[in-house]
Enzyme design. Structure first.
Site, PDB file in Angstrom:
ATOM      1  N   LYS A  65       0.741 -10.434   8.872  1.00 35.64           N
ATOM      2  CA  LYS A  65      -0.465 -10.242   9.615  1.00 35.64           C
ATOM      3  C   LYS A  65      -1.110  -9.109   8.766  1.00 35.64           C
ATOM      4  CE  LYS A  65      -3.061  -7.687  12.496  1.00 35.64           C
ATOM      5  NZ  LYS A  65      -3.977  -7.594  11.300  1.00 35.64           N
ATOM      6  N   GLU A 110       6.564   1.996   7.796  1.00 33.84           N
ATOM      7  CA  GLU A 110       6.088   2.924   6.660  1.00 33.84           C
ATOM      8  C   GLU A 110       4.663   3.621   7.062  1.00 33.84           C
ATOM      9  OE1 GLU A 110       7.424   3.529   4.005  1.00 33.84           O
ATOM     10  OE2 GLU A 110       8.858   1.843   3.364  1.00 33.84           O
ATOM     11  N   CYS A 130      -1.541   6.180   0.691  1.00 36.40           N
ATOM     12  CA  CYS A 130      -0.847   6.733   1.824  1.00 36.40           C
ATOM     13  C   CYS A 130       0.112   8.140   1.225  1.00 36.40           C
ATOM     14  CB  CYS A 130       0.333   5.876   2.145  1.00 36.40           C
ATOM     15  SG  CYS A 130       1.313   5.251   0.942  1.00 36.40           S
ATOM     16  N   GLU A 180      -3.922  13.471   8.012  1.00 34.29           N
ATOM     17  CA  GLU A 180      -4.245  12.361   6.892  1.00 34.29           C
ATOM     18  C   GLU A 180      -5.568  12.285   6.951  1.00 34.29           C
ATOM     19  OE1 GLU A 180      -2.505   8.568   7.197  1.00 34.29           O
ATOM     20  OE2 GLU A 180      -2.146   8.609   5.378  1.00 34.29           O
TER      21      GLU A 180
HETATM   22  P1  NAD Z   1      -3.595   0.871  10.990  1.00 37.06           P
HETATM   23  O1  NAD Z   1      -2.200   1.498  11.426  1.00 37.06           O
HETATM   24  O2  NAD Z   1      -4.910   1.002  11.619  1.00 37.06           O
HETATM   25  O3  NAD Z   1      -3.396  -0.577  10.827  1.00 37.06           O
HETATM   26  C1  NAD Z   1      -2.171  -1.155   9.998  1.00 37.06           C
HETATM   27  C2  NAD Z   1      -1.974  -2.597  10.537  1.00 37.06           C
HETATM   28  O4  NAD Z   1      -1.736  -2.695  11.816  1.00 37.06           O
HETATM   29  C3  NAD Z   1      -3.165  -3.524  10.324  1.00 37.06           C
HETATM   30  O5  NAD Z   1      -2.864  -4.883   9.723  1.00 37.06           O
HETATM   31  C4  NAD Z   1      -3.821  -3.574  11.660  1.00 37.06           C
HETATM   32  O6  NAD Z   1      -4.603  -4.410  12.047  1.00 37.06           O
HETATM   33  C5  NAD Z   1      -2.534  -3.524  12.468  1.00 37.06           C
HETATM   34  N1  NAD Z   1      -2.782  -2.752  13.860  1.00 37.06           N
HETATM   35  C6  NAD Z   1      -3.837  -2.037  14.099  1.00 37.06           C
HETATM   36  N2  NAD Z   1      -3.814  -1.697  15.564  1.00 37.06           N
HETATM   37  C7  NAD Z   1      -2.600  -2.481  15.999  1.00 37.06           C
HETATM   38  C8  NAD Z   1      -1.827  -2.255  17.054  1.00 37.06           C
HETATM   39  N3  NAD Z   1      -2.372  -1.538  18.290  1.00 37.06           N
HETATM   40  N4  NAD Z   1      -0.796  -2.930  17.238  1.00 37.06           N
HETATM   41  C9  NAD Z   1      -0.256  -3.759  16.215  1.00 37.06           C
HETATM   42  N5  NAD Z   1      -0.919  -3.655  15.036  1.00 37.06           N
HETATM   43  C10 NAD Z   1      -2.083  -2.914  15.005  1.00 37.06           C
HETATM   44  O7  NAD Z   1      -3.520   1.662   9.498  1.00 37.06           O
HETATM   45  P2  NAD Z   1      -4.829   0.966   8.355  1.00 37.06           P
HETATM   46  O8  NAD Z   1      -6.044   1.861   8.524  1.00 37.06           O
HETATM   47  O9  NAD Z   1      -4.769  -0.376   8.108  1.00 37.06           O
HETATM   48  O10 NAD Z   1      -3.914   1.882   7.123  1.00 37.06           O
HETATM   49  C11 NAD Z   1      -4.129   2.925   6.816  1.00 37.06           C
HETATM   50  C12 NAD Z   1      -2.602   3.686   7.081  1.00 37.06           C
HETATM   51  O11 NAD Z   1      -1.814   2.978   6.693  1.00 37.06           O
HETATM   52  C13 NAD Z   1      -2.670   5.060   6.717  1.00 37.06           C
HETATM   53  O12 NAD Z   1      -2.147   6.080   7.907  1.00 37.06           O
HETATM   54  C14 NAD Z   1      -1.796   4.941   5.590  1.00 37.06           C
HETATM   55  O13 NAD Z   1      -0.937   6.278   5.204  1.00 37.06           O
HETATM   56  C15 NAD Z   1      -0.740   3.943   5.876  1.00 37.06           C
HETATM   57  N6  NAD Z   1       0.063   3.739   4.855  1.00 37.06           N
HETATM   58  C16 NAD Z   1       1.129   3.634   4.544  1.00 37.06           C
HETATM   59  C17 NAD Z   1       2.079   3.382   3.452  1.00 37.06           C
HETATM   60  C18 NAD Z   1       3.446   3.623   3.380  1.00 37.06           C
HETATM   61  O14 NAD Z   1       3.959   3.099   2.556  1.00 37.06           O
HETATM   62  N7  NAD Z   1       3.987   4.700   3.947  1.00 37.06           N
HETATM   63  C19 NAD Z   1       1.280   2.502   2.674  1.00 37.06           C
HETATM   64  C20 NAD Z   1      -0.152   2.270   2.827  1.00 37.06           C
HETATM   65  C21 NAD Z   1      -0.757   2.689   3.962  1.00 37.06           C
END
Ligand code: NAD
Length: 517
Positions: free
Chosen positions: A198, A273, A307, A406
């Site tokens: 997804k 993650e 991240c 963050e």
């Molecule tokens: P996000 O949490 O908003 O979304 C991540 C994914 O989850 C997307 O596919 C989104 O559509 C889905 N999602 C959103 N709301 C949801 C819900 N209620 N239930 C289930 N799925 C849902 O994150 P983002 O804005 O896409 O990405 C940025 C974040 O990701 C930052 O916090 C960053 O640090 C983190 N990140 C972490 C790593 C790592 O390896 N630790 C790597 C990259 C990004």
């Protein structure tokens, strides 16, 4: 095609295969083919032009059901029976297909995320291919072990086998869509799992292309699936689904917690993650030229949407002034522009909402008393575009939002320290533990600090290095479980313990049973 997009593509000679890939609606990829189901479309915007690129399928729970059924049937069918070396060959073929489409994939990342096309090619696409190639080699090396039972009487044979955990859901964020997809997909396929990906609703393109390539190179239908749609609909449906055995989530900490709670209702295996707020310690013995350039690369890569960005710097008082001056000069020289311009380093943020979130953080830093050094110093911009200039604040304190939360944008905070123990305590404060960096030319000092810092990834005289053979993952609110490295494999495997009583042995006597109790 939208006029602004057409003009943008023409300015940068975008190849025709890119245009034809996006100049149509984007569905889901389920059971080996693209399907167009769901409740209408979600508009996909290109971040530089802020114009509509295409529409993507707005999936529903019914689409998740279809994907789970396809993934389960592949697992119980040809994929489950496929010898590991055949799996390895398919993975290598997929990597090769991606290599031959590297230009298309880099363009898809650049127009979807808005990121620099140069970085998309050298980091995202190259990293994803390397990851598939690395894990392809693991397919044939997944073994259980034979062990000598240590307390059983008589003669036995005891051993373990490793089996694929089953159907895997991979939830991907928008900042490195292709690379993070590869982190999940490669290890899951190597272990013999089937996958439902997804992608973020902001950046679905590269996942769709990879799924199509997987079908083209011969993966059985249902092994690689993509369901598009809104996060809280599709992500939650995956987390709640009884037919999914493992959820591997990368994204923000709040969403990760929600997804984790839902997935426990069906007792799924889970990897999270999550976010970070990674500290950087620059000691009195640092090479400041190297430190400044690595810090800038570590925090402003992908316009700060990283991240493990090293976003809070603790500089020893003796080097602080020179480091700050170098950081300021370097940040002001970073070329700003369109993602499709190969010279750009700072490009638009992914969306208008995200740009406003980052600006809000800049405003907080100002109101909490941090000292603006360069960038969006006033906290407001009168432009409509989604680009924010690399922004640096000095005199940051640990209780300010800029040092606690963050930001996920091009914003760097700097502070000074006198005493190393104090610097380590300050670096280790806060809820996250994704990464930390140390700059010093004294090897003893770097090793000692690497042991004291609480983070899953420690960088010495560098930032953000990644390798498929090295596990990546955080501590604390940055999550648990690992992506990449052999450590990731266990997340996609179930271990079964097998006991064989050798025939002719006396049955367990009462005495032994009593002792065992
Ligand atoms: P996000 O949490 O908003 O979304 C991540 C994914 O989850 C997307 O596919 C989104 O559509 C889905 N999602 C959103 N709301 C949801 C819900 N209620 N239930 C289930 N799925 C849902 O994150 P983002 O804005 O896409 O990405 C940025 C974040 O990701 C930052 O916090 C960053 O640090 C983190 N990140 C972490 C790593 C790592 O390896 N630790 C790597 C990259 C990004």
């Amino acid at each position: 095609m939208n006029k602004d997009i057409a003009t943008y593509f023409a300015r940068y000679d975008v190849p025709s295969e890119v245009t034809s890939f996006v100049d149509r609606p984007i569905g889901h990829h389920v059971g080996g083919r693209e399907i167009f189901t769901g409740k209408g479309e979600i508009d996909l915007l290109e971040p530089f032009t802020r114009s509509r690129l295409t529409g993507i399928a707005n999936g529903t729970e019914a689409d998740v059901d279809l994907a789970v059924a396809a993934a389960r049937s592949a697992l119980n069918g040809p994929w489950g029976r496929m010898p590991p070396l055949e799996r390895q060959r398919l993975m290598l073929r997929l990597a090769e297909a991606m290599r031959s489409e590297a230009v298309l994939l880099a363009h898809l990342e650049a127009i979807d995320v808005g990121k620099s096309i140069s970085e998309a090619g050298s980091i995202d696409v190259a990293g994803a291919i390397a990851n598939l190639e690395y894990f392809a080699g693991w397919t044939s090396k997944i073994d259980g072990r034979t062990t000598n039972a240590v307390a059983l009487p008589g003669e036995t044979l005891t051993y373990t086998v490793k089996e694929p955990v089953g159907v895997v859901a991979a939830i991907i964020p928008w900042n490195f869509p292709l690379q993070i997809l590869s982190w999940k997909l490669a290890a899951a396929l190597a272990c013999g799992c089937t996958v439902i990906c997804k992608p973020s609703e902001l950046t679905p393109l590269s996942a769709m292309r990879v799924a199509q390539l997987a079908a083209q190179v011969g993966f059985p239908e249902g092994v690689v699936n993509v369901v598009n749609g809104i996060g809280h609909v599709i992500g939650q449906a995956l987390a709640a689904h009884k037919g999914i055995d493992k959820l591997s989530f990368t994204g923000s900490t709040p969403v990760g917690k929600a997804v984790g709670k839902t997935s426990l209702d069906t007792v799924k295996r889970l990897t999270l993650e999550l976010g970070g707020k990674s500290p950087v310690i620059v000691t009195a013995k640092a090479n400041l030229e190297n430190a400044a350039s690595a810090i800038l690369a570590g925090v402003f890569l992908n316009s700060g949407q990283v991240c493990d960005a090293g976003s809070r710097v603790y500089a020893h008082r003796s080097v602080h002034a020179e480091l700050l001056q170098r950081l300021k000069a370097g940040a002001e020289q970073l070329p700003i522009g369109a993602g499709l311009d190969p010279a750009s380093r700072i490009t638009p943020l992914v969306s208008s909402a995200h740009r406003n979130r980052v600006l809000n953080h800049i405003g907080s830093a100002i109101s909490e008393g941090a000292h603006p050094v360069t960038g969006e110093e006033s906290g407001t911009v009168d432009r409509d575009d989604w680009v924010l200039r690399p922004t640096i604040f000095d005199d940051c304190r640990d209780n300010m939002r800029i040092f606690r939360e963050e930001i996920f944008g091009p914003v760097l905070g700097v502070s000074q320290f006198d005493d190393m123990d104090d610097a380590v305590d300050r670096a280790n404060s806060g809820e996250f533990g994704l990464a930390a960096a140390v700059y010093s030319d004294n090897v003893n000092e770097t090793i000692r600090l690497s042991r004291r810092l609480k983070a899953g990834n420690i960088y010495i005289n560098a930032h953000g290095l990644l390798d498929p053979a090295m596990p990546f993952g955080g501590l604390g609110a940055s999550g648990f479980g690992k992506d990449m490295g052999p450590e990731q494999l266990d997340g996609f495997l179930a271990t079964k313990s097998i006991y064989v009583q050798i025939a002719g042995d006396p049955p367990l006597d009462e005495d032994h049973m009593e002792k065992a109790r």
